[in-house]
Each structure stands twice: as structure tokens, then as C-alpha cells.
Design a protein around this motif. Structure first.
Motif, short mmCIF file in Angstrom:
data_model
loop_
_atom_site.label_atom_id
_atom_site.label_comp_id
_atom_site.label_asym_id
_atom_site.label_seq_id
_atom_site.Cartn_x
_atom_site.Cartn_y
_atom_site.Cartn_z
N GLY A 42 0.83 -1.19 0.00
CA GLY A 42 0.00 0.00 0.00
C GLY A 42 0.87 1.24 0.00
N LYS A 43 0.61 2.14 0.94
CA LYS A 43 1.38 3.39 1.00
C LYS A 43 2.69 3.25 1.76
CE LYS A 43 -1.76 5.98 2.93
NZ LYS A 43 -2.41 7.21 3.49
N TYR A 44 2.84 2.18 2.54
CA TYR A 44 3.94 2.12 3.48
C TYR A 44 4.80 0.86 3.32
CZ TYR A 44 0.85 5.50 5.79
OH TYR A 44 0.04 6.57 6.06
N GLU A 45 6.05 0.97 3.80
CA GLU A 45 6.92 -0.19 3.93
C GLU A 45 6.50 -0.93 5.21
OE1 GLU A 45 9.18 -1.03 1.81
OE2 GLU A 45 9.81 0.76 0.71
N ARG A 46 6.18 -2.22 5.06
CA ARG A 46 5.64 -2.95 6.20
C ARG A 46 6.38 -4.27 6.42
NH1 ARG A 46 0.48 -1.10 7.77
NH2 ARG A 46 -0.52 0.31 6.29
N TRP A 47 6.33 -4.74 7.67
CA TRP A 47 6.79 -6.08 8.01
C TRP A 47 5.63 -7.06 7.84
CZ3 TRP A 47 11.85 -5.95 8.73
CH2 TRP A 47 12.44 -4.82 9.30
N ASP A 48 5.91 -8.27 7.42
CA ASP A 48 4.90 -9.30 7.33
C ASP A 48 4.93 -10.11 8.63
OD1 ASP A 48 3.21 -11.40 6.77
OD2 ASP A 48 4.01 -11.78 4.77
N ILE A 49 4.16 -9.67 9.61
CA ILE A 49 4.21 -10.26 10.94
C ILE A 49 3.62 -11.66 10.95
CG2 ILE A 49 2.00 -9.39 11.80
CD1 ILE A 49 5.25 -9.23 13.81
N GLU A 50 2.65 -11.92 10.08
CA GLU A 50 2.06 -13.26 10.02
C GLU A 50 3.07 -14.27 9.47
OE1 GLU A 50 -1.23 -12.15 7.69
OE2 GLU A 50 -2.48 -11.58 9.40
N TYR A 51 3.91 -13.81 8.54
CA TYR A 51 4.99 -14.66 8.03
C TYR A 51 5.95 -15.02 9.15
CZ TYR A 51 9.70 -15.31 6.07
OH TYR A 51 10.97 -15.75 5.81
N LEU A 52 6.28 -14.05 10.02
CA LEU A 52 7.18 -14.32 11.13
C LEU A 52 6.59 -15.36 12.08
CD1 LEU A 52 8.53 -10.74 12.00
CD2 LEU A 52 9.59 -12.51 10.59
N VAL A 53 5.30 -15.25 12.35
CA VAL A 53 4.63 -16.24 13.20
C VAL A 53 4.74 -17.63 12.59
CG1 VAL A 53 2.39 -17.00 14.09
CG2 VAL A 53 3.04 -14.59 14.25
N GLU A 54 4.49 -17.72 11.29
CA GLU A 54 4.57 -19.00 10.60
C GLU A 54 5.97 -19.59 10.67
OE1 GLU A 54 3.92 -20.83 6.10
OE2 GLU A 54 3.04 -18.89 6.63
N GLU A 55 6.98 -18.75 10.49
CA GLU A 55 8.36 -19.24 10.52
C GLU A 55 8.76 -19.68 11.93
OE1 GLU A 55 9.67 -20.22 8.09
OE2 GLU A 55 10.13 -18.79 6.52
N ILE A 56 8.26 -19.01 12.94
CA ILE A 56 8.54 -19.46 14.31
C ILE A 56 7.91 -20.83 14.55
CG2 ILE A 56 8.10 -18.97 16.76
CD1 ILE A 56 8.21 -15.94 15.93
N LEU A 57 6.70 -21.02 14.07
CA LEU A 57 6.05 -22.33 14.18
C LEU A 57 6.85 -23.41 13.45
CD1 LEU A 57 2.35 -21.20 13.67
CD2 LEU A 57 3.29 -22.25 15.74
N ASN A 58 7.36 -23.05 12.28
CA ASN A 58 8.20 -24.00 11.54
C ASN A 58 9.43 -24.38 12.36
OD1 ASN A 58 6.48 -24.03 9.32
ND2 ASN A 58 7.59 -22.41 8.25
N GLY A 59 10.04 -23.37 12.99
CA GLY A 59 11.23 -23.62 13.80
C GLY A 59 10.94 -24.48 15.02
N LEU A 60 9.81 -24.23 15.67
CA LEU A 60 9.44 -25.04 16.83
C LEU A 60 9.10 -26.47 16.43
CD1 LEU A 60 7.27 -22.47 18.85
CD2 LEU A 60 9.58 -23.27 19.39
N THR A 61 8.53 -26.63 15.24
CA THR A 61 8.26 -27.97 14.73
C THR A 61 9.55 -28.75 14.51
OG1 THR A 61 6.23 -27.22 13.63
CG2 THR A 61 7.19 -29.29 12.86
N ILE A 62 10.56 -28.06 13.96
CA ILE A 62 11.87 -28.69 13.77
C ILE A 62 12.49 -29.05 15.11
CG2 ILE A 62 14.25 -28.18 13.03
CD1 ILE A 62 12.99 -26.67 10.65
N ALA A 63 12.31 -28.16 16.10
CA ALA A 63 12.81 -28.47 17.45
C ALA A 63 12.20 -29.76 17.97
CB ALA A 63 12.51 -27.31 18.40
N LYS A 64 10.90 -29.93 17.76
CA LYS A 64 10.22 -31.16 18.21
C LYS A 64 10.76 -32.38 17.44
CE LYS A 64 6.90 -33.50 20.37
NZ LYS A 64 5.48 -33.24 20.05
N ASP A 65 10.98 -32.19 16.14
CA ASP A 65 11.53 -33.28 15.32
C ASP A 65 12.91 -33.71 15.81
OD1 ASP A 65 9.30 -33.33 13.71
OD2 ASP A 65 10.19 -32.09 12.13
N LYS A 66 13.66 -32.77 16.38
CA LYS A 66 15.01 -33.07 16.86
C LYS A 66 15.01 -33.58 18.30
CE LYS A 66 17.45 -29.84 13.80
NZ LYS A 66 18.26 -30.87 13.11
#
Length: 477
Positions: A42-66
Motif C-alpha cells: 500500500g502506502k507504506y513499507e511494512r513487516w509481514d508479521i504473520e509470516y514471522l509467526v509461521e516461521e517461528i512455528l516451523n522452527g518449533l516444529t523442527i525443534a520437536k523433530d530433533k
């Protein structure tokens, strides 16, 4: 064995780091890494905070796998940016990045409401156009009316995973909204912004328990049992906590996208001299104050590497820089023009052209220009820090990714004339981890935690070279 996971997210990347204590030393292992960046939305430079949440979940899933079935977790990120939530606790819009241009005139406009020296007396925070105060000053009024809650980035992440809303103090101090005397929100500043104190969740200290992971909220992920802890969630606060300094008369540079040069103190420095020098008083862990100067930092070389399509690594650029003559250009690396230019290489060249200096052209020459002037800036600001603090600094700790730059470390030792101790490069993650360990009594004191950092990680020492000091003195004259 207790397991700890640091979620450390910066402007260009994030990662999850597993840690534990073995043989009285801190052990660390990277579990997962992901990219991060802001983009025009849109008008502004933004962070994709929902993407960050998803990537943290991916990381925690890998932690469980390990095999990590149970862990403590803490978040640290950059400062000042925020999420606005409606009365249902839903995100109103993606958070705007601090490098967006919307606050370019915010400081001058705010100055009509309050003198900047008065603002400094209240908050102790340096004047930076991207501070939360100025972001809120230019925020869309409809968004403010719609918002019931404001959460800084790490606090928002904690809320998503636990349902608990808090405002962690070390990060909150960077907003330029906390009063140094009352240690809470400044009513006059909130009145100017037209917002209520009720928009902020309760202030909490680093080392407190946030809550447990709501697994049922994420049914498609196989996650470990997690207890989230409030760490020093501003990445610089964690980096300073993870600095292996002991006793007195030492300063630090947290060297990453920004270079933060300062002292760990017990009181605020609100003098006129500190204000005019644009030094800041951010709150630290263990009721300390981070009295420091923001320097543009490795952002310059990061942009150069990006514009070269990462043809050369940061280490390669430093090695290449050593092959060309030193101190051919003198630039003000803190000039706002370098905050977010369209092309960093062209901006550096334009600066040199405007000031009738030799124009760096090759990657080696451009890198040399950056490292030389970073070191000169460090030397200048270290002298100013001594003057403002009335302390004689005898040792300089450089931590963070920039501590791996041997050329810059040696240049800094030569220019400052004092010993430079480089490392650990993962100070932010270490600070995050030891705050978690302190929270559950793995260490009985901050001193013991820092001693463990010294014992656990390799440090490199740089002594000032007299011949180069003499040459640099001639250059300065």
C-alpha cells in the motif's frame, strides 16, 4: 537437561537457537533460520508479521523433530515498531517499518508541540525520527481510534502464542514515551499523541514468565511443550546483557545492522551535553541503563553486498578492503541520507563527489571507505562518551556479527588506542538465553551469568598498533 530456545529476529533474518548448559558452559546450536525484510504494501513499507509467526512455528516444529519435547522460549527483535489491535485482539494492519519515509518531517512538526530538549529531559531518549513517539505522531487517526491495544513486535509475538499481553520494559523504553522519573508512561506525551495509557498492556521486567504455548491454536503443527519467558526483548538490550564485561571502565559496541556504542550504567544522563550529542538512555536488564550512541553500522556494507547480489561475503569484502589504500574518503556515516537510500553505493559516491573527494568505485574501495569511516566514528564517539560519562574507558568490547570483521576490529583498536575484545558474535542470542536461565535460577546472579559467557565462548583480542596510531594521528590533523 533443561532446554532453552532463543527466537532472535533482525531486520534481514531470524533464527531459533537451541541452548543448554553442559560442563558449566553454555552450548548453542542453530535449529532454524529464515529471511526477513520489509516491503512496500500500500502506502507504506511494512513487516509481514504473520509470516514471522509461521516461521517461528516451523522452527518449533523442527525443534520437536530433533527431540526437544519441552523448552523455555524467549523473543527478541528490533525496537520501536508496533502492532495495533482492535477490541477483538485482532491485528488491524501489518506493522509499518521504521525505515519508512512517513516520519521524515515528524520531528519538526512535533517540535511545535514540545521543545526537543524538554522531550529529552522527560524520556532520556535520543531524537530519532523513527522512534515510536514520532511514528504515532503521524499515524493515521482512524487507526488510532480503532485500536484498543498497542504491542511492540516481540510482545505481539508473545501474545499470539500465549494469549497474554504485556509490554516488556527494555523495549518499551525505546519508544520515547516512558518518563525517567515516574518510570511509567508520560501523560503529557500521550496527550499530545491523543492516546490513552490504557492502550498499553502492563509493563513487565525481563526475567518474568509470560505463559505457556496454546497448542490447540495451531493444530496442524507438531509442537513441543513451551513456556515463554520475557527476556530483554530489545535486541540491543539482550546483546549488552550477553557482553562478557566485568568490573568498570569498559564500553561496548553492539555491532550489527546498527552499531550501538555505549556504557552500562546505573543512572540516567539527562544533561544538555548528552542531548546535544544525541546520546540515549535506554533501560537495560537488572535495572541498568544503556547510555549509548546509535551509529549507522553494518547496514552500509549489508546494502553494498545486496546491491552486488551477494557476489562477495562480508568477510570477503573486508579482505578485499585490506588490499586498497586506507583513508581516501571521510564521510559522515550518520548522515540521514544513508538511512534508506535507493542505492547505497551511488549515495556514498554522490557524497564523495559533493565533497570533492576521491570517489570509491570498486567493491574493495567502497568497502574500505565504509570500514575506515566506521572506525573513525567509533573513535570520535568513544572520546565523547568519556567526556559525557566522566569515565576513562580502558577496554572496548565489540559483540555481534560485526565482531567477526578483523580489519574493522584492528582499525578500531588503532584509532581508540585501547584494547578491543571481539566476541561473542552471537551476543544477542546469548543475552536472550542467559535471561531465560536467570529467570529459572540456572544462575544466581548477573555476574555469574556473564562469567559463564566468558568461559563458554572464544574471544579475540586486538592491541593498538603504535605505527598505525601515528599515521592516523597525522590524518586527523
Amino acid at each position: 537437561m533443561k532446554k532453552f530456545i532463543a527466537v532472535d529476529i533482525g531486520a534481514s533474518s531470524g533464527r531459533l537457537i537451541e541452548s543448554y548448559i553442559e560442563n558449566r558452559k553454555i552450548q548453542m546450536k542453530e535449529l532454524y533460520r529464515f529471511k526477513n525484510n520489509f516491503s512496500l504494501n500500500g502506502k507504506y513499507e511494512r513487516w509481514d508479521i504473520e509470516y514471522l509467526v509461521e516461521e517461528i512455528l516451523n522452527g518449533l516444529t523442527i525443534a520437536k523433530d530433533k527431540g526437544i519435547t519441552e523448552a523455555f522460549v524467549g523473543f527478541d527483535t528490533w525496537a520501536v515498531d508496533y502492532c495495533l489491535l482492535d477490541n477483538q485482539g485482532k491485528l488491524i494492519s501489518q506493522p509499518i517499518a521504521y525505515r519508512d519515509t512517513r516520519t521524515e518531517s515528524a520531528v519538526s512538526e512535533f517540535q511545535r508541540k514540545m521543545d526537543l530538549d524538554k522531550l529529552y529531559e522527560k524520556t532520556g531518549i535520543q531524537i530519532q525520527s523513527f522512534n515510536t513517539l514520532f511514528q504515532l505522531f503521524v499515524e493515521e487517526k482512524e487507526k488510532i481510534k480503532q485500536a484498543k491495544t498497542l504491542l511492540l513486535i516481540p510482545d505481539y509475538l508473545g501474545y499470539v502464542f500465549t494469549g497474554k499481553m504485556v509490554t516488556e520494559k527494555t523495549n518499551a523504553s525505546t519508544m520515547q514515551l516512558l518518563n525517567t522519573k515516574t518510570r511509567t508512561w508520560d501523560k503529557k506525551l500521550l496527550d499530545i499523541l491523543g492516546i490513552s495509557e490504557k492502550i498499553f498492556p502492563p509493563l513487565v521486567d525481563p526475567g518474568s514468565i509470560l505463559g505457556t504455548l496454546i497448542k490447540e491454536k495451531f493444530p496442524t503443527y507438531d509442537l513441543p511443550d513451551v513456556t515463554f519467558l520475557n527476556v530483554a526483548s530489545h535486541d540491543t538490550a539482550s546483546a549488552v546483557l550477553g557482553t562478557p564485561g566485568n568490573g568498570k571502565n569498559w564500553a561496548y559496541i553492539s555491532s550489527g545492522t546498527w552499531s550501538l556504542l555505549g556504557l552500562e550504567t546505573e543512572s540516567f544522563n539527562l544533561t544538555k551535553e548528552a542531548f546535544l550529542s544525541n546520546y540515549t538512555n535506554e533501560w537495560g536488564a537488572n535495572n541498568t541503563v544503556r547510555f549509548l550512541k546509535n551509529i549507522m553500522g553494518m547496514w552500509l556494507i549489508q546494502e553494498v553486498a545486496r546491491l552486488q547480489d551477494y557476489q562477495y561475503s562480508y568477510i570477503q569484502l573486508a579482505e578485499m578492503a585490506e588490499t586498497v589504500p586506507s583513508f581516501q574518503q571521510f564521510i559522515d556515516i550518520n548522515d540521514p541520507r544513508f538511512l534508506n537510500p535507493k542505492n547505497m553505493i551511488q549515495e556514498l559516491q554522490k557524497y564523495c563527489r559533493e565533497t570533492n573527494q576521491i570517489i570509491p568505485k570498486t567493491p574493495a574501495e567502497i568497502a574500505r571507505c565504509i570500514f575506515d569511516n566506521l572506525a573513525l566514528c567509533y573513535g570520535k564517539e568513544l572520546k565523547q562518551l568519556e567526556k559525557l560519562s566522566k569515565e576513562k574507558i580502558q577496554k572496548l568490547h565489540i559483540v555481534g556479527g560485526g565482531s567477526n570483521n578483523q580489519l574493522l576490529n584492528q582499525l578500531t583498536a588503532d584509532i581508540t588506542g585501547i584494547e578491543v575484545v571481539a566476541g561473542p558474535s552471537e551476543a544477542t542470542t546469548i543475552g536472550n538465553i542467559i535471561m531465560q536461565m536467570l529467570a529459572i535460577k540456572e544462575f544466581d546472579s548477573f555476574k555469574a551469568a556473564r562469567q559463564c559467557v566468558q568461559d563458554s565462548f572464544v574471544l579475540h583480542f586486538y592491541q593498538p598498533q603504535a605505527i598505525r596510531q601515528k599515521a592516523l594521528k597525522n590524518i586527523n590533523e
